[in-house]
Write a protein that holds these residues in place. Structure first.
Motif, PDB file in Angstrom:
ATOM      1  N   LYS A 377       0.810  -1.223   0.000  1.00  0.00           N
ATOM      2  CA  LYS A 377       0.000   0.000   0.000  1.00  0.00           C
ATOM      3  C   LYS A 377       0.849   1.283   0.000  1.00  0.00           C
ATOM      4  O   LYS A 377       0.294   2.378  -0.041  1.00  0.00           O
ATOM      5  CB  LYS A 377      -0.917  -0.007   1.232  1.00  0.00           C
ATOM      6  CG  LYS A 377      -2.172  -0.811   1.013  1.00  0.00           C
ATOM      7  CD  LYS A 377      -3.201  -0.461   2.078  1.00  0.00           C
ATOM      8  CE  LYS A 377      -4.166  -1.611   2.256  1.00  0.00           C
ATOM      9  NZ  LYS A 377      -4.212  -2.113   3.618  1.00  0.00           N
ATOM     10  N   LEU A 378       2.157   1.165   0.091  1.00  0.00           N
ATOM     11  CA  LEU A 378       2.976   2.380   0.170  1.00  0.00           C
ATOM     12  C   LEU A 378       2.798   3.184  -1.134  1.00  0.00           C
ATOM     13  O   LEU A 378       2.740   2.603  -2.227  1.00  0.00           O
ATOM     14  CB  LEU A 378       4.442   2.005   0.401  1.00  0.00           C
ATOM     15  CG  LEU A 378       4.723   1.432   1.799  1.00  0.00           C
ATOM     16  CD1 LEU A 378       6.195   1.027   1.919  1.00  0.00           C
ATOM     17  CD2 LEU A 378       4.376   2.456   2.888  1.00  0.00           C
ATOM     18  N   TYR A 420       9.569   5.687   3.430  1.00  0.00           N
ATOM     19  CA  TYR A 420       8.215   5.143   3.593  1.00  0.00           C
ATOM     20  C   TYR A 420       8.197   3.793   4.325  1.00  0.00           C
ATOM     21  O   TYR A 420       7.193   3.400   4.876  1.00  0.00           O
ATOM     22  CB  TYR A 420       7.540   4.960   2.230  1.00  0.00           C
ATOM     23  CG  TYR A 420       7.026   6.254   1.641  1.00  0.00           C
ATOM     24  CD1 TYR A 420       5.941   6.906   2.204  1.00  0.00           C
ATOM     25  CD2 TYR A 420       7.634   6.799   0.498  1.00  0.00           C
ATOM     26  CE1 TYR A 420       5.470   8.092   1.648  1.00  0.00           C
ATOM     27  CE2 TYR A 420       7.160   7.975  -0.067  1.00  0.00           C
ATOM     28  CZ  TYR A 420       6.082   8.631   0.523  1.00  0.00           C
ATOM     29  OH  TYR A 420       5.609   9.793  -0.013  1.00  0.00           O
ATOM     30  N   PHE A 421       9.329   3.078   4.266  1.00  0.00           N
ATOM     31  CA  PHE A 421       9.336   1.737   4.891  1.00  0.00           C
ATOM     32  C   PHE A 421       9.265   1.787   6.417  1.00  0.00           C
ATOM     33  O   PHE A 421       8.987   0.794   7.064  1.00  0.00           O
ATOM     34  CB  PHE A 421      10.573   0.945   4.454  1.00  0.00           C
ATOM     35  CG  PHE A 421      10.477   0.487   3.027  1.00  0.00           C
ATOM     36  CD1 PHE A 421       9.503  -0.412   2.644  1.00  0.00           C
ATOM     37  CD2 PHE A 421      11.366   0.965   2.060  1.00  0.00           C
ATOM     38  CE1 PHE A 421       9.407  -0.832   1.323  1.00  0.00           C
ATOM     39  CE2 PHE A 421      11.283   0.546   0.743  1.00  0.00           C
ATOM     40  CZ  PHE A 421      10.303  -0.353   0.363  1.00  0.00           C
ATOM     41  N   ARG A 422       9.535   2.962   6.978  1.00  0.00           N
ATOM     42  CA  ARG A 422       9.495   3.063   8.437  1.00  0.00           C
ATOM     43  C   ARG A 422       8.110   2.691   8.976  1.00  0.00           C
ATOM     44  O   ARG A 422       7.994   1.995   9.979  1.00  0.00           O
ATOM     45  CB  ARG A 422       9.815   4.491   8.884  1.00  0.00           C
ATOM     46  CG  ARG A 422      11.263   4.844   8.693  1.00  0.00           C
ATOM     47  CD  ARG A 422      11.495   6.328   8.988  1.00  0.00           C
ATOM     48  NE  ARG A 422      12.864   6.687   8.728  1.00  0.00           N
ATOM     49  CZ  ARG A 422      13.841   6.537   9.620  1.00  0.00           C
ATOM     50  NH1 ARG A 422      13.583   6.093  10.813  1.00  0.00           N
ATOM     51  NH2 ARG A 422      15.081   6.854   9.300  1.00  0.00           N
ATOM     52  N   GLY A 423       7.074   3.169   8.271  1.00  0.00           N
ATOM     53  CA  GLY A 423       5.697   2.939   8.731  1.00  0.00           C
ATOM     54  C   GLY A 423       5.384   1.459   8.913  1.00  0.00           C
ATOM     55  O   GLY A 423       5.081   1.003  10.032  1.00  0.00           O
ATOM     56  N   PRO A 424       5.457   0.653   7.842  1.00  0.00           N
ATOM     57  CA  PRO A 424       5.144  -0.777   7.986  1.00  0.00           C
ATOM     58  C   PRO A 424       6.047  -1.492   8.997  1.00  0.00           C
ATOM     59  O   PRO A 424       5.601  -2.403   9.705  1.00  0.00           O
ATOM     60  CB  PRO A 424       5.363  -1.343   6.585  1.00  0.00           C
ATOM     61  CG  PRO A 424       5.211  -0.174   5.679  1.00  0.00           C
ATOM     62  CD  PRO A 424       5.685   1.022   6.439  1.00  0.00           C
ATOM     63  N   LYS A 477      14.045  -0.063  17.315  1.00  0.00           N
ATOM     64  CA  LYS A 477      15.375   0.452  16.956  1.00  0.00           C
ATOM     65  C   LYS A 477      15.984  -0.415  15.874  1.00  0.00           C
ATOM     66  O   LYS A 477      16.564   0.072  14.900  1.00  0.00           O
ATOM     67  CB  LYS A 477      16.279   0.444  18.197  1.00  0.00           C
ATOM     68  CG  LYS A 477      16.080   1.674  19.060  1.00  0.00           C
ATOM     69  CD  LYS A 477      17.123   1.737  20.154  1.00  0.00           C
ATOM     70  CE  LYS A 477      16.609   2.609  21.290  1.00  0.00           C
ATOM     71  NZ  LYS A 477      16.715   1.981  22.601  1.00  0.00           N
ATOM     72  N   THR A 478      15.869  -1.739  16.058  1.00  0.00           N
ATOM     73  CA  THR A 478      16.508  -2.662  15.112  1.00  0.00           C
ATOM     74  C   THR A 478      15.864  -2.571  13.732  1.00  0.00           C
ATOM     75  O   THR A 478      16.571  -2.517  12.719  1.00  0.00           O
ATOM     76  CB  THR A 478      16.434  -4.103  15.649  1.00  0.00           C
ATOM     77  OG1 THR A 478      16.919  -4.087  16.979  1.00  0.00           O
ATOM     78  CG2 THR A 478      17.236  -5.061  14.814  1.00  0.00           C
ATOM     79  N   THR A 479      14.538  -2.545  13.688  1.00  0.00           N
ATOM     80  CA  THR A 479      13.904  -2.495  12.366  1.00  0.00           C
ATOM     81  C   THR A 479      14.166  -1.145  11.693  1.00  0.00           C
ATOM     82  O   THR A 479      14.393  -1.089  10.490  1.00  0.00           O
ATOM     83  CB  THR A 479      12.377  -2.738  12.456  1.00  0.00           C
ATOM     84  OG1 THR A 479      11.843  -1.904  13.471  1.00  0.00           O
ATOM     85  CG2 THR A 479      12.049  -4.179  12.747  1.00  0.00           C
ATOM     86  N   MET A 480      14.186  -0.068  12.488  1.00  0.00           N
ATOM     87  CA  MET A 480      14.485   1.247  11.906  1.00  0.00           C
ATOM     88  C   MET A 480      15.908   1.242  11.330  1.00  0.00           C
ATOM     89  O   MET A 480      16.188   1.816  10.292  1.00  0.00           O
ATOM     90  CB  MET A 480      14.362   2.367  12.959  1.00  0.00           C
ATOM     91  CG  MET A 480      12.958   2.695  13.368  1.00  0.00           C
ATOM     92  SD  MET A 480      11.896   3.017  11.974  1.00  0.00           S
ATOM     93  CE  MET A 480      10.778   1.670  12.105  1.00  0.00           C
ATOM     94  N   ARG A 481      16.754   0.532  12.042  1.00  0.00           N
ATOM     95  CA  ARG A 481      18.143   0.459  11.579  1.00  0.00           C
ATOM     96  C   ARG A 481      18.214  -0.290  10.243  1.00  0.00           C
ATOM     97  O   ARG A 481      18.970   0.090   9.357  1.00  0.00           O
ATOM     98  CB  ARG A 481      18.977  -0.261  12.638  1.00  0.00           C
ATOM     99  CG  ARG A 481      20.447  -0.200  12.360  1.00  0.00           C
ATOM    100  CD  ARG A 481      21.251  -0.425  13.582  1.00  0.00           C
ATOM    101  NE  ARG A 481      21.245   0.754  14.459  1.00  0.00           N
ATOM    102  CZ  ARG A 481      21.897   0.791  15.614  1.00  0.00           C
ATOM    103  NH1 ARG A 481      22.558  -0.262  16.031  1.00  0.00           N
ATOM    104  NH2 ARG A 481      21.883   1.874  16.349  1.00  0.00           N
TER     105      ARG A 481
END
Ligand SMILES: Nc1nc2c(ncn2[C@@H]2O[C@H](COP(=O)(O)OP(=O)(O)OP(=O)(O)O)[C@@H](O)[C@H]2O)c(=O)[nH]1
Length: 590
Positions: A377-378, A420-424, A477-481
């Motif tokens: 959906k992004l 945009y990937f930060r959201g999911p 933190k890890t996924t944001m990284r």
């Protein structure tokens, strides 16, 4: 005989305990202990002589007298035989430790206690008054005095009272363990006796009915009650007992009970009609007869009572097992118990995750549905539309448009797309967090041993949720990284493999230089960025779950209560105590 008397005494005590516990064989749908114990209920129409019979069995005046319905609550009267020479006294269950030696005050208290529950409105109540009389002149016996059966309501009473009394009386005497003392006045037609009618209904074989004929002295001259007393006109399993109580005139003249008994004795001994039955007549004989019968019943019922008690014990034991055994009082043992309880919870929680119990699959649902759907959906279509690409690229180019490929434009487009990937990623972390929280809640509910320790339950829940919050922070933190890493260094190969605009120069199918800034050019850039972002999306679709499982799920399995254990170990368990009546365990850690 002495042991049998103490046995009746024991039964009396059990009955008292039943009443204290609210078990007086009332409306309970379950079999009650009370109902397993024998008792004697006094039943009869109004003024049939019930109070008089009861009093002469006791040998004391103590029951309220008056017109209309005097007995408006059942009176459970327990007679306890004491050593000769000891003073007589009465005791009410609702006034423990208060000894009444004046029986006229007993009478007053019965009246007042009746009014306390029913009000002064002549209403009736099935809640019994419990009275014990200790005297050398009685036998061990439990008698229940019931309101007199009536055919008409008196003033101030609803019409329903007639039926209410009958229903209440029936509820006592229909119990198979209740002996019925059916009082009928001899100067009344036996066929119209309410006591006989009702006891025949609930005890058709007559095996637990004792027929008592009062007012023999008031029979018309020339008539007698031999047909009844000798069991011809209305045979019962037990012989009828004739009684002569004090007349109203005697009562008014204060003829005492002992004198009345003597007179009754003389009446039978000297009676031309009843002389041959003299030893089996009178209130004293009735009292002995009842007591003896009660003994034989208790004897025959002991196996039943024992099995009822054992059954109850078994049920209680299994309930206790179900609830868990009491915990030792010393801090060490308590700590051990807390750890045991935590472990039980932890085991169940792990079973949820590993599949022994449901719920863990919802985590896979996040990875398999929620995350891919969110990625799909992004809004890359909008972001990489030729118009936006032109805008971003032009801005990046500045005053000098790019010559070959818009390197800066590509980077900006990719950077902002990757953002945009930060959201999911964040949403996946949160979704898994909530699944884990729900599993904690369910696991606590399913840990049977924890049920009786509500405080510990909420402490474990709080500790587990706190741990889950920490895991969530770490996971975020890890996924944001992961997302940032994608922006930090782009996959060079991907671009190397792209057909370069430059390479197409001279190629008739390639766009000419004049083409370079047309819509097609930007569309191509957009599509190149889009396929790069698609590749990153595929990567993240795989790596985000890995990070989430690593940081949240695995940690939850490994160390959900580690902080809690550390706290327990570090600090002493203070003020840990049980309140036995609540069976609650209070844990406080300071
Ligand atoms: N002469 C005589 N009078 C009796 C005898 N039994 C009872 N009475 C009298 O009959 C009246 C009623 O007796 P109670 O013992 O109060 O009768 P009850 O069944 O308890 O009456 P309620 O409590 O009003 O339902 C009283 O005046 C007694 O003195 C008896 O055997 N002989």
């Amino acid at each position: 005989m002495a042991t049998m008397e103490s046995l009746i005494g024991l039964v009396n005590r059990i009955q008292r305990a039943c009443t204290v516990l609210g078990d007086y064989g009332g409306d309970s749908a379950l079999p009650t202990l009370w109902e397993a114990l024998p008792s004697v209920a006094v039943v009869g129409g109004q003024s049939s002589g019930k109070s008089s019979v009861l009093e002469s069995i006791v040998g004391r005046d103590f029951l309220p007298r008056g017109s209309g319905i005097v007995t408006r609550r059942p009176l459970v009267l327990q007679l306890h035989k004491t050593e000769p020479g000891l003073q007589e006294y009465a005791e009410f269950l609702h006034l423990p430790k208060k000894k009444f030696t004046d029986f006229s005050i007993v009478r007053k208290e019965i009246q007042e206690e009746t009014d306390r529950v029913t009000g002064k409105s002549k209403q009736i109540s099935p809640v019994p008054i419990h009275l014990s009389i200790y005297s050398p002149n009685v036998v061990n016996l439990t008698l229940i005095d019931l309101p007199g059966i009536t055919k008409v309501a008196v003033e101030g009473q609803p019409e329903s009272v007639v039926l209410e009394i009958e229903t209440m009386v029936r509820s006592y005497i229909e119990k198979p363990n209740c002996l019925i003392l059916a009082i009928t006045p001899a100067n009344q037609d036996l066929a119209t006796s309410d006591a006989v009618k009702l006891s025949r209904e609930v005890d058709p074989t007559g095996e637990r009915t004792f027929g008592v004929l009062t007012k023999l002295d008031l029979m018309d001259k020339g008539t007698n009650a031999l047909d009844i007393l000798e069991g011809r006109s209305y045979p019962l399993q037990h012989p009828w007992v004739g009684i002569v109580n004090r007349s109203q005139a005697d009562i008014n003249k204060n003829v005492d009970m002992i004198a009345a008994r003597r007179r009754e004795h003389e009446f039978f001994a000297t009676s031309p009609d009843y002389g041959h039955l003299a030893t089996k007549m009178g209130s004293e004989y009735l009292a002995k007869l009842l007591s003896k019968h009660l003994e034989s019943i208790i004897k025959s019922r002991i196996p039943g009572i024992t099995s009822l008690i054992n059954r109850s014990i078994d049920e209680l034991e299994s309930e206790l097992d179900h609830l868990g055994r009491p915990v030792a009082v010393d801090a060490g043992a308590q700590l051990y118990t807390i750890l045991e309880l935590c472990r039980s919870f932890d085991r169940i929680f792990k079973e949820h995750l590993d599949g022994g119990r449901p719920g863990g699959d919802r985590i896979y649902g996040v990875f398999d549905n929620q995350l891919p759907a969110a990625l799909r959906k992004l809004p890359f279509d909008r972001h990489l539309s030729p118009q936006n690409v032109r805008k971003v690229v032009s801005e990046a180019d500045g005053y000098q448009p790019h010559l070959i490929a818009p390197e800066q434009g590509y980077r900006r487009l990719i950077d902002s797309a990757l953002n945009y990937f930060r959201g999911p990623a964040e949403a996946s972390v949160d979704a898994v967090h909530f699944v884990l929280k729900e599993l904690v809640r369910r696991s606590i509910g399913e840990t049977q041993e924890l049920k009786r320790f509500p405080t510990l339950q909420s402490e474990i829940a709080a500790a587990a949720n706190e741990a889950l919050e920490r895991f969530r922070d770490d996971s975020k933190k890890t996924t944001m990284r992961l997302v940032e890493m994608e922006s930090s260094y782009l996959t060079v190969d991907f671009f190397r493999k792209l057909p370069q605009d430059m390479e197409r120069v001279g190629n008739p199918t390639a766009p000419s230089a004049a083409d370079r800034y047309t819509e097609g050019h930007f569309r191509r850039i957009g599509s190149n960025v889009s396929s790069y972002v698609g590749m990153v999306s595929e990567t993240l679709k795989n790596t985000i779950p890995k990070a989430v499982v690593h940081c949240q799920v695995k940690e939850a399995k490994r160390s959900l209560l580690d902080h809690f254990y550390a706290q327990l170990g570090k600090k002493e368990v203070l003020n840990s105590c049980f309140l036995p009546h609540h069976r609650h365990f209070f844990l406080s850690i300071d």
